[in-house]
Design a protein around this motif. Structure first.
Motif, PDB file in Angstrom:
ATOM      1  N   HIS A  59       3.605   5.584  -3.627  1.00 29.82           N
ATOM      2  CA  HIS A  59       4.112   4.374  -4.280  1.00 29.82           C
ATOM      3  C   HIS A  59       2.919   3.610  -4.843  1.00 29.82           C
ATOM      4  O   HIS A  59       1.780   4.033  -4.670  1.00 29.82           O
ATOM      5  CB  HIS A  59       4.973   3.536  -3.345  1.00 29.82           C
ATOM      6  N   HIS A  61       1.614   0.497  -4.312  1.00 29.00           N
ATOM      7  CA  HIS A  61       0.859  -0.532  -3.571  1.00 29.00           C
ATOM      8  C   HIS A  61      -0.632  -0.202  -3.492  1.00 29.00           C
ATOM      9  O   HIS A  61      -1.004   0.966  -3.342  1.00 29.00           O
ATOM     10  CB  HIS A  61       1.432  -0.679  -2.151  1.00 29.00           C
ATOM     11  N   ASP A  63      -2.932  -0.478  -1.221  1.00 25.05           N
ATOM     12  CA  ASP A  63      -3.491   0.210  -0.056  1.00 25.05           C
ATOM     13  C   ASP A  63      -3.246   1.721  -0.101  1.00 25.05           C
ATOM     14  O   ASP A  63      -3.767   2.448   0.739  1.00 25.05           O
ATOM     15  CB  ASP A  63      -2.969  -0.406   1.264  1.00 25.05           C
ATOM     16  N   HIS A  64      -2.461   2.189  -1.073  1.00 24.85           N
ATOM     17  CA  HIS A  64      -2.229   3.632  -1.225  1.00 24.85           C
ATOM     18  C   HIS A  64      -2.771   4.190  -2.548  1.00 24.85           C
ATOM     19  O   HIS A  64      -2.770   5.395  -2.759  1.00 24.85           O
ATOM     20  CB  HIS A  64      -0.733   3.942  -1.104  1.00 24.85           C
ATOM     21  N   HIS A 150      10.934   0.276   1.639  1.00 22.88           N
ATOM     22  CA  HIS A 150       9.608  -0.358   1.595  1.00 22.88           C
ATOM     23  C   HIS A 150       9.345  -0.833   0.165  1.00 22.88           C
ATOM     24  O   HIS A 150       8.967  -1.976  -0.073  1.00 22.88           O
ATOM     25  CB  HIS A 150       8.559   0.634   2.070  1.00 22.88           C
ATOM     26  N   ASP A 169       4.410   4.145   5.072  1.00 25.40           N
ATOM     27  CA  ASP A 169       4.608   2.789   5.577  1.00 25.40           C
ATOM     28  C   ASP A 169       5.698   2.673   6.647  1.00 25.40           C
ATOM     29  O   ASP A 169       5.982   1.555   7.089  1.00 25.40           O
ATOM     30  CB  ASP A 169       4.844   1.832   4.411  1.00 25.40           C
TER      31      ASP A 169
HETATM   32 ZN    ZN Z   1       3.228   0.004   0.678  1.00 27.13          ZN
END
Ligand code: ZN
Length: 296
Positions: A59, A61, A63-64, A150, A169
Protein backbone atom coordinates in the motif's frame (compact mmCIF):
# COMPACT_ATOMS: atom_id res chain seq x y z
CA UNK A 1 18.03 -11.27 8.25
CA UNK A 2 15.94 -14.37 8.45
CA UNK A 3 15.40 -16.71 5.52
CA UNK A 4 12.26 -18.77 4.92
CA UNK A 5 12.97 -20.81 1.78
CA UNK A 6 13.44 -18.26 -1.01
CA UNK A 7 12.13 -15.42 1.16
CA UNK A 8 14.48 -13.16 3.09
CA UNK A 9 12.88 -11.08 5.86
CA UNK A 10 14.64 -7.71 6.08
CA UNK A 11 14.17 -5.83 9.37
CA UNK A 12 13.58 -2.11 9.71
CA UNK A 13 15.38 0.03 12.31
CA UNK A 14 14.08 -0.20 15.88
CA UNK A 15 12.51 -3.64 15.38
CA UNK A 16 10.62 -2.36 12.34
CA UNK A 17 8.59 0.06 14.44
CA UNK A 18 6.68 2.81 12.56
CA UNK A 19 7.95 4.88 10.64
CA UNK A 20 9.76 1.75 9.37
CA UNK A 21 8.58 -1.76 8.53
CA UNK A 22 9.76 -5.21 7.48
CA UNK A 23 10.51 -5.85 3.84
CA UNK A 24 10.54 -9.23 2.10
CA UNK A 25 13.02 -10.12 -0.59
CA UNK A 26 12.08 -12.96 -2.91
CA UNK A 27 15.32 -14.60 -3.98
CA UNK A 28 14.37 -15.60 -7.53
CA UNK A 29 15.14 -14.75 -11.16
CA UNK A 30 12.86 -11.66 -11.02
CA UNK A 31 14.68 -10.23 -7.95
CA UNK A 32 11.60 -8.96 -6.14
CA UNK A 33 11.45 -6.73 -3.08
CA UNK A 34 8.13 -6.33 -1.24
CA UNK A 35 7.85 -2.96 0.55
CA UNK A 36 10.81 -0.72 1.28
CA UNK A 37 10.35 0.32 4.90
CA UNK A 38 13.30 -1.80 6.09
CA UNK A 39 16.73 -0.51 7.09
CA UNK A 40 18.10 1.32 4.02
CA UNK A 41 21.61 -0.11 4.56
CA UNK A 42 20.23 -3.66 4.68
CA UNK A 43 18.22 -3.04 1.51
CA UNK A 44 21.25 -1.64 -0.31
CA UNK A 45 23.21 -4.69 0.78
CA UNK A 46 20.51 -6.99 -0.64
CA UNK A 47 20.69 -5.02 -3.87
CA UNK A 48 24.46 -5.47 -4.03
CA UNK A 49 24.38 -9.15 -3.19
CA UNK A 50 21.29 -10.31 -5.10
CA UNK A 51 20.02 -7.33 -7.11
CA UNK A 52 16.61 -5.67 -6.86
CA UNK A 53 14.72 -5.39 -10.14
CA UNK A 54 11.07 -5.23 -9.12
CA UNK A 55 9.65 -3.44 -6.08
CA UNK A 56 6.08 -4.24 -5.04
CA UNK A 57 4.30 -2.06 -2.47
CA UNK A 58 1.46 -3.51 -0.36
CA UNK A 59 0.00 0.00 0.00
CA UNK A 60 1.07 3.64 -0.31
CA UNK A 61 1.82 4.55 3.35
CA UNK A 62 5.31 6.01 3.89
CA UNK A 63 6.42 3.34 6.37
CA UNK A 64 6.08 0.78 3.54
CA UNK A 65 7.23 2.86 0.56
CA UNK A 66 9.84 5.28 1.97
CA UNK A 67 12.96 3.70 0.44
CA UNK A 68 11.61 3.05 -3.05
CA UNK A 69 13.66 6.05 -4.16
CA UNK A 70 16.94 4.29 -3.32
CA UNK A 71 16.41 2.01 -6.30
CA UNK A 72 15.75 4.32 -9.25
CA UNK A 73 16.31 1.57 -11.82
CA UNK A 74 13.91 -0.95 -10.32
CA UNK A 75 10.39 -1.25 -11.74
CA UNK A 76 7.79 -0.37 -9.10
CA UNK A 77 4.25 -1.66 -8.69
CA UNK A 78 1.46 -0.83 -6.27
CA UNK A 79 -2.07 -2.23 -5.92
CA UNK A 80 -4.56 -1.15 -8.58
CA UNK A 81 -6.83 0.70 -6.11
CA UNK A 82 -4.10 3.02 -4.79
CA UNK A 83 -2.16 3.78 -7.96
CA UNK A 84 -4.11 6.99 -8.60
CA UNK A 85 -4.13 7.98 -4.89
CA UNK A 86 -0.36 7.73 -4.74
CA UNK A 87 0.15 9.92 -7.83
CA UNK A 88 -0.71 13.27 -6.24
CA UNK A 89 -0.30 15.08 -2.93
CA UNK A 90 -4.00 15.81 -3.05
CA UNK A 91 -4.80 12.10 -3.38
CA UNK A 92 -2.58 11.20 -0.44
CA UNK A 93 -4.05 14.04 1.66
CA UNK A 94 -7.57 12.80 0.93
CA UNK A 95 -6.65 9.19 1.69
CA UNK A 96 -5.20 10.23 5.05
CA UNK A 97 -8.30 12.18 6.06
CA UNK A 98 -6.57 15.57 5.94
CA UNK A 99 -9.05 17.02 3.47
CA UNK A 100 -11.96 15.45 5.34
CA UNK A 101 -10.92 17.00 8.68
CA UNK A 102 -9.42 20.35 7.68
CA UNK A 103 -10.39 21.11 4.07
CA UNK A 104 -8.00 22.58 1.49
CA UNK A 105 -6.42 24.88 4.08
CA UNK A 106 -5.25 21.81 6.03
CA UNK A 107 -4.02 20.15 2.85
CA UNK A 108 -1.92 23.22 2.04
CA UNK A 109 -0.36 23.24 5.52
CA UNK A 110 0.32 19.49 5.43
CA UNK A 111 1.87 19.74 1.97
CA UNK A 112 4.81 21.69 3.45
CA UNK A 113 5.65 18.89 5.87
CA UNK A 114 5.82 16.05 3.34
CA UNK A 115 9.39 14.82 2.76
CA UNK A 116 10.44 15.10 -0.88
CA UNK A 117 12.09 11.66 -0.69
CA UNK A 118 8.75 10.03 0.01
CA UNK A 119 7.16 11.82 -2.92
CA UNK A 120 10.02 10.61 -5.11
CA UNK A 121 9.40 7.11 -3.80
CA UNK A 122 5.76 7.23 -4.85
CA UNK A 123 6.53 9.02 -8.06
CA UNK A 124 8.65 6.10 -9.25
CA UNK A 125 5.70 3.70 -9.18
CA UNK A 126 4.77 2.98 -12.78
CA UNK A 127 2.42 0.02 -12.73
CA UNK A 128 -0.10 -1.99 -10.76
CA UNK A 129 -0.72 -5.59 -9.77
CA UNK A 130 -4.07 -7.35 -9.61
CA UNK A 131 -5.53 -8.89 -6.49
CA UNK A 132 -6.17 -12.55 -5.88
CA UNK A 133 -4.58 -13.95 -9.02
CA UNK A 134 -1.45 -16.09 -9.27
CA UNK A 135 1.86 -14.41 -10.09
CA UNK A 136 5.04 -16.43 -10.50
CA UNK A 137 8.32 -14.80 -9.58
CA UNK A 138 10.86 -17.39 -10.67
CA UNK A 139 9.09 -20.45 -9.35
CA UNK A 140 7.69 -18.64 -6.29
CA UNK A 141 3.91 -18.53 -6.63
CA UNK A 142 2.58 -15.28 -5.14
CA UNK A 143 -0.99 -14.02 -4.63
CA UNK A 144 -1.76 -10.47 -3.49
CA UNK A 145 -4.74 -10.99 -1.21
CA UNK A 146 -7.07 -8.00 -1.20
CA UNK A 147 -7.43 -7.26 2.50
CA UNK A 148 -8.99 -3.77 2.73
CA UNK A 149 -9.58 -1.99 6.01
CA UNK A 150 -6.19 -0.56 6.96
CA UNK A 151 -6.50 1.26 3.64
CA UNK A 152 -8.93 0.45 0.84
CA UNK A 153 -6.24 -1.07 -1.37
CA UNK A 154 -4.14 -2.81 1.28
CA UNK A 155 -2.85 -6.22 0.18
CA UNK A 156 -1.21 -9.16 1.91
CA UNK A 157 1.29 -11.05 -0.28
CA UNK A 158 0.67 -14.78 0.13
CA UNK A 159 2.98 -17.57 -0.97
CA UNK A 160 0.69 -20.62 -1.15
CA UNK A 161 3.39 -23.19 -1.89
CA UNK A 162 5.42 -22.00 1.10
CA UNK A 163 2.51 -21.47 3.47
CA UNK A 164 3.73 -17.93 4.17
CA UNK A 165 1.76 -14.64 4.31
CA UNK A 166 3.06 -11.12 4.83
CA UNK A 167 0.28 -9.60 6.92
CA UNK A 168 1.83 -6.12 7.11
CA UNK A 169 -0.27 -3.80 9.24
CA UNK A 170 -2.11 -6.65 10.94
CA UNK A 171 0.88 -6.13 13.18
CA UNK A 172 -0.74 -7.28 16.45
CA UNK A 173 0.91 -4.43 18.36
CA UNK A 174 -0.51 -2.92 21.54
CA UNK A 175 -1.63 0.16 19.58
CA UNK A 176 -4.40 -1.96 18.08
CA UNK A 177 -5.89 -1.90 14.57
CA UNK A 178 -5.27 1.20 12.46
CA UNK A 179 -8.02 2.23 10.03
CA UNK A 180 -7.83 5.95 10.70
CA UNK A 181 -7.39 7.35 7.20
CA UNK A 182 -10.44 8.42 5.20
CA UNK A 183 -9.71 5.33 3.09
CA UNK A 184 -9.78 2.97 6.09
CA UNK A 185 -12.83 0.99 7.19
CA UNK A 186 -13.53 -0.76 10.50
CA UNK A 187 -15.92 -3.30 8.99
CA UNK A 188 -13.49 -4.15 6.21
CA UNK A 189 -10.65 -4.41 8.74
CA UNK A 190 -12.59 -7.07 10.67
CA UNK A 191 -13.64 -8.91 7.50
CA UNK A 192 -10.09 -8.99 6.12
CA UNK A 193 -8.68 -10.06 9.50
CA UNK A 194 -11.07 -13.02 9.46
CA UNK A 195 -10.11 -13.80 5.90
CA UNK A 196 -6.45 -14.05 6.94
CA UNK A 197 -7.41 -16.63 9.58
CA UNK A 198 -8.76 -18.86 6.83
CA UNK A 199 -5.67 -18.72 4.64
CA UNK A 200 -3.80 -22.00 4.35
CA UNK A 201 -0.47 -20.94 5.88
CA UNK A 202 1.60 -21.56 8.97
CA UNK A 203 3.91 -18.54 8.83
CA UNK A 204 2.48 -15.06 9.30
CA UNK A 205 5.02 -12.25 9.00
CA UNK A 206 3.89 -8.93 10.48
CA UNK A 207 5.09 -5.57 9.22
CA UNK A 208 6.07 -4.06 12.57
CA UNK A 209 7.62 -5.12 15.88
CA UNK A 210 6.13 -8.50 16.94
CA UNK A 211 7.59 -10.54 14.10
CA UNK A 212 6.54 -13.95 12.88
CA UNK A 213 3.58 -16.01 14.11
CA UNK A 214 2.56 -19.63 13.59
CA UNK A 215 -1.05 -20.22 12.57
CA UNK A 216 -2.08 -21.04 16.17
CA UNK A 217 -0.31 -17.94 17.53
CA UNK A 218 -1.79 -15.78 14.79
CA UNK A 219 -5.32 -16.90 15.65
CA UNK A 220 -4.89 -15.99 19.32
CA UNK A 221 -3.23 -12.67 18.46
CA UNK A 222 -5.94 -11.73 15.93
CA UNK A 223 -8.73 -12.26 18.43
CA UNK A 224 -7.01 -9.95 20.89
CA UNK A 225 -6.14 -7.44 18.16
CA UNK A 226 -9.69 -7.19 16.80
CA UNK A 227 -11.10 -6.91 20.34
CA UNK A 228 -9.61 -3.38 20.49
CA UNK A 229 -12.41 -2.34 18.16
CA UNK A 230 -15.18 -3.25 20.62
CA UNK A 231 -13.26 -1.62 23.45
CA UNK A 232 -13.00 1.60 21.45
CA UNK A 233 -16.71 1.41 20.64
CA UNK A 234 -17.61 1.12 24.32
CA UNK A 235 -15.23 3.83 25.43
CA UNK A 236 -16.52 6.31 22.85
CA UNK A 237 -20.15 5.40 23.50
CA UNK A 238 -19.68 6.02 27.24
CA UNK A 239 -18.30 9.50 26.57
CA UNK A 240 -21.17 10.33 24.22
CA UNK A 241 -23.66 9.21 26.88
CA UNK A 242 -21.95 11.60 29.28
CA UNK A 243 -22.65 14.41 26.82
CA UNK A 244 -19.21 14.91 25.24
CA UNK A 245 -19.24 16.82 21.93
CA UNK A 246 -17.27 15.58 18.93
CA UNK A 247 -14.57 18.18 19.58
CA UNK A 248 -14.28 17.08 23.22
CA UNK A 249 -14.03 13.44 22.19
CA UNK A 250 -11.11 14.25 19.92
CA UNK A 251 -9.10 15.71 22.84
CA UNK A 252 -9.23 12.64 25.11
CA UNK A 253 -6.68 10.37 23.42
CA UNK A 254 -8.75 7.36 22.36
CA UNK A 255 -6.21 6.15 19.78
CA UNK A 256 -3.11 8.27 20.35
CA UNK A 257 -1.64 9.38 23.68
CA UNK A 258 -3.24 12.70 24.64
CA UNK A 259 0.08 14.52 24.61
CA UNK A 260 0.80 13.53 21.00
CA UNK A 261 -2.45 15.12 19.79
CA UNK A 262 -0.67 18.46 19.41
CA UNK A 263 0.89 16.87 16.31
CA UNK A 264 -1.49 17.77 13.44
CA UNK A 265 -1.31 14.40 11.66
CA UNK A 266 -2.07 12.44 14.85
CA UNK A 267 -4.92 14.79 15.61
CA UNK A 268 -6.23 14.21 12.09
CA UNK A 269 -6.19 10.42 12.51
CA UNK A 270 -7.68 10.69 16.01
CA UNK A 271 -10.62 12.66 14.63
CA UNK A 272 -11.09 10.46 11.60
CA UNK A 273 -10.94 7.29 13.74
CA UNK A 274 -13.49 8.59 16.26
CA UNK A 275 -15.76 9.61 13.37
CA UNK A 276 -15.74 6.02 12.10
CA UNK A 277 -16.68 4.62 15.52
CA UNK A 278 -19.49 7.15 15.95
CA UNK A 279 -20.88 6.15 12.57
CA UNK A 280 -20.57 2.47 13.49
CA UNK A 281 -22.42 3.14 16.76
CA UNK A 282 -25.26 4.71 14.80
CA UNK A 283 -24.67 8.32 15.79
CA UNK A 284 -25.02 11.28 13.47
CA UNK A 285 -21.63 12.95 13.36
CA UNK A 286 -22.05 16.72 13.18
CA UNK A 287 -20.38 18.79 10.49
CA UNK A 288 -19.73 21.60 12.93
CA UNK A 289 -17.42 20.37 15.61
CA UNK A 290 -19.09 21.67 18.74
CA UNK A 291 -22.57 20.37 18.13
CA UNK A 292 -23.78 17.55 20.32
CA UNK A 293 -23.83 14.10 18.83
CA UNK A 294 -27.32 12.76 18.24
CA UNK A 295 -28.81 9.34 17.61
CA UNK A 296 -30.21 8.52 14.20
ZN1 ZN B 1 -0.03 1.33 6.53
Amino acid sequence: MQRIGPIIVVEGPNNSKVPFSRSLYIDCSEKVLIDTGADPQALLQIDQEYGIELIINTHYHPDHTCHNHLFPNATKWINSIEFQTSRTIDGIARGNGIFQEWGSHGVNLWRKSVPQEWLNSLDGISDTYEYDVDYSFGDVRTVFLHTPGHTSGFSCPYFPDLGVVYVGDYDMTSFGPWYNGADGSIDDFIKSGKRLLNIDADTFITGHQKGIFTKAEFHVAMEKFLSFIDKRDHLIDDYVQKGFSFEELTNIGIFYPKKSLTEPIFKTWERSGIRKHLQRLGYVVPETNNELISTK
